[in-house]
Write a protein that holds these residues in place. Structure first.
Motif, PDB file in Angstrom:
ATOM      1  N   LYS A  24      -2.934   4.990   7.762  1.00 20.44           N
ATOM      2  CA  LYS A  24      -2.277   5.166   6.468  1.00 20.44           C
ATOM      3  C   LYS A  24      -0.812   5.507   6.687  1.00 20.44           C
ATOM      4  N   ILE A  25       0.062   4.876   5.893  1.00 27.66           N
ATOM      5  CA  ILE A  25       1.505   5.069   6.046  1.00 27.66           C
ATOM      6  C   ILE A  25       1.963   6.275   5.226  1.00 27.66           C
ATOM      7  N   TYR A  26       2.784   7.114   5.873  1.00 25.77           N
ATOM      8  CA  TYR A  26       3.325   8.302   5.201  1.00 25.77           C
ATOM      9  C   TYR A  26       4.844   8.290   5.097  1.00 25.77           C
ATOM     10  N   GLY A  27       5.497   7.334   5.743  1.00 25.61           N
ATOM     11  CA  GLY A  27       6.945   7.289   5.656  1.00 25.61           C
ATOM     12  C   GLY A  27       7.508   6.063   6.347  1.00 25.61           C
ATOM     13  N   TYR A  28       8.686   5.644   5.883  1.00 27.46           N
ATOM     14  CA  TYR A  28       9.343   4.442   6.418  1.00 27.46           C
ATOM     15  C   TYR A  28      10.844   4.662   6.424  1.00 27.46           C
TER      16      TYR A  28
END
Length: 510
Positions: A24-28
């Motif tokens: 799961k992505i939490y930041g970019y």
């Protein structure tokens, strides 16, 4: 909660994505930097500017979570070269894959057959993108730099040195230099003799899963990392984008169009094309990647935007619309095949499948009935036509693909997705996965840290997929025009060197 970071150091920007262990992505973060081009053959970048971009990207994504970062893993552009002095200070900028100044040395080795022999040993096709040819150029035309050079490295190796004070290079990146023998899995003695480079001038060779430890305290503090947190070597951006697209199974082909583009597939052993049209580099766990990169992907679309549609670009920005979205809308109103207008997209020379640094772009078939709308569609089609010719070469080497998966910035455009399916005349699957290179790097980190057993774990992370079927009416148009595109390209090849030399005489000198 525990997190992993995948960082992708590309040609125009560095991107970082922070994930939990389930993907799961939490930041970019995305940090841009310029390409240094004083003439059409030059393509350099300041490695310290890129280092600063990596620090900023890592700091930004780390600041988005509250928990333990288990590791950072690298995806990095291939074929760059930096000469370092005895104190590990750069004597050159990063000379990128797009730099063409070593063209005459690659051409000479192409003519006498030694370039093909080098390819058979190293998996690096005969082209000035290769660091082996860049070193020959420096040796002959910048002898002052060559003589001062104590270490030869690529961009990833320099970045790792800045963070850790250690020179390491993973096998896949080493293979992309032309100095590494893919059969012995060691530095290639003949390439070293050719260039005059010695083993002690090159980094230590390590696996993709190797963990570099001992982060310098000042960077640990600035970014917010624990001092003992490892950086994982990862791999080349091409291999990791392939992994991140999910195309890791037997017969699965991945197509990526970003600034440049590539068609590739994974195989279980080194596979060399007798004609030298495709690269072959190790990845990890008995996996090898073969494929063909093109210079001219999204960078062609940018050229069209900036040079043919500058007023529309300004208008789109005023209206808060993405200029690229506006251009694809314009292109979509033109029929497939652009009413017989063909564009060979070789604005920056070309790699696969023609491997000609002197290649030049051209529109063919212009009539009074054509307008700028036709030109933008022809440019988009030309990019995909060229990728299709790469796939034809890949089919000869690896057989018919079982599945084609696509990723990269172009994959956001429904027009390009359908165009790819129609020109390839095959179903094309687009995964939901975001930033395939970062995802591929994160997968390598999972394996390195004992969180996953092998590359197949990526299937858990790519999300939903959408498949675009070829449109019979449209691909009939492309089936008719593709042979013209291919025949025309062959006829133009004999004039590329002449026009390139004419242009060079009129360009500013460095």
């Amino acid at each position: 909660m525990d997190y992993l970071i995948g960082i992708d150091v590309g040609t125009t920007s560095t991107k970082a994505v922070i994930y939990d262990k389930k993907g799961k992505i939490y930041g970019y973060a995305n940090k841009l930097y310029p390409l240094i081009q004083e003439n059409s053959d030059m393509a350099e970048e300041d490695p310290d500017v890129i280092f600063d971009a990596t620090v900023a990207a890592l700091k930004e994504v780390t600041g988005k979570v509250d928990g333990k970062i288990l590791g950072v893993s690298w995806s990095t552009q291939q074929h760059s070269l930096i000469a370092l002095d005895q104190d590990h200070k750069p004597l050159t900028n990063a000379i990128t894959w797009a730099d063409n100044r070593s063209e005459k040395y690659a051409s000479a080795m192409d003519k006498d057959g030694s370039g093909l022999e080098l390819y058979k040993r190293t998996g690096l096709p005969n082209h000035p993108m290769g660091p082996v040819y860049k070193i020959l150029w420096l040796k002959n035309e910048r002898p002052d730099i060559y003589k001062q050079t104590r270490y030869w490295v690529g961009l990833k190796e320099y970045l790792i040195y800045r963070y850790f004070g250690q020179l390491k290079e993973e096998y896949g990146m080493a293979a992309a230099t032309g100095l590494f023998n893919i059969h012995t899995m060691d530095w290639d003695e003949e390439s070293l003799k050719l260039t005059g480079v010695t083993r002690d001038q090159l980094p230590e060779l390590v696996e993709a899963t190797y963990q570099v430890k001992g982060l310098k305290p000042e960077y640990a503090k600035e970014i917010g990392f624990d001092a003992d947190m490892p950086f994982i070597m990862g791999g080349t951006d091409g291999a990791l984008s392939g992994i991140g697209s999910g195309a890791i199974g037997d017969g699965e082909v991945s197509v990526t169009i970003g600034t440049s583009g590539v068609v590739r597939t994974f195989v279980d052993k080194p596979q060399i094309d007798p004609k030298g049209r495709i690269y072959c580099y190790p990845v990890m766990d008995g996996k090898w990647i073969i494929g063909g990169p093109v210079n001219n992907g999204g960078i062609v679309f940018r050229w069209v935007r900036d040079n043919l549609f500058a007023p529309e670009k300004a208008l789109a920005k005023e209206m808060g619309e993405d200029p690229y979205d506006l251009l694809t809308k314009i292109a979509s109103k033109v029929p497939a095949g652009s009413d017989g207008l063909i564009f060979h997209p070789f604005l920056g020379g070309e790699r696969a499948p023609i491997w000609d640094g002197n290649a030049r772009a051209s529109f063919f078939g212009l009539t009074r009935q054509h307008n700028r709308s036709h030109m933008v569609r022809a440019a988009l089609e030309g990019i995909v036509y060229n990728l299709y010719t790469v796939e034809l070469a890949l089919k000869e080497a690896a057989g018919e693909p079982k599945k084609v998966m696509a990723s990269g910035g172009f994959a956001r455009s429904p027009l390009w997705r359908q165009m790819l399916a129609d020109i390839f005349e095959e179903p094309v699957t687009i995964a939901e996965s975001f930033e395939a290179g970062c995802l591929g790097a994160m997968v390598i980190a999972q394996i390195s840290l004992g969180l996953a057993d092998n590359l197949s774990v990526v299937k858990n992370f790519i999300g939903k997929t959408n498949t675009y079927q070829p449109n019979p009416e449209t691909y009939a148009n492309y089936r008719e025009i593709m042979p013209i595109y291919i025949r025309l390209g062959r006829k133009l090849e004999s004039e590329y060197t002449a026009i390139a030399e004419y242009q060079r005489k009129r360009e500013p000198k460095e």
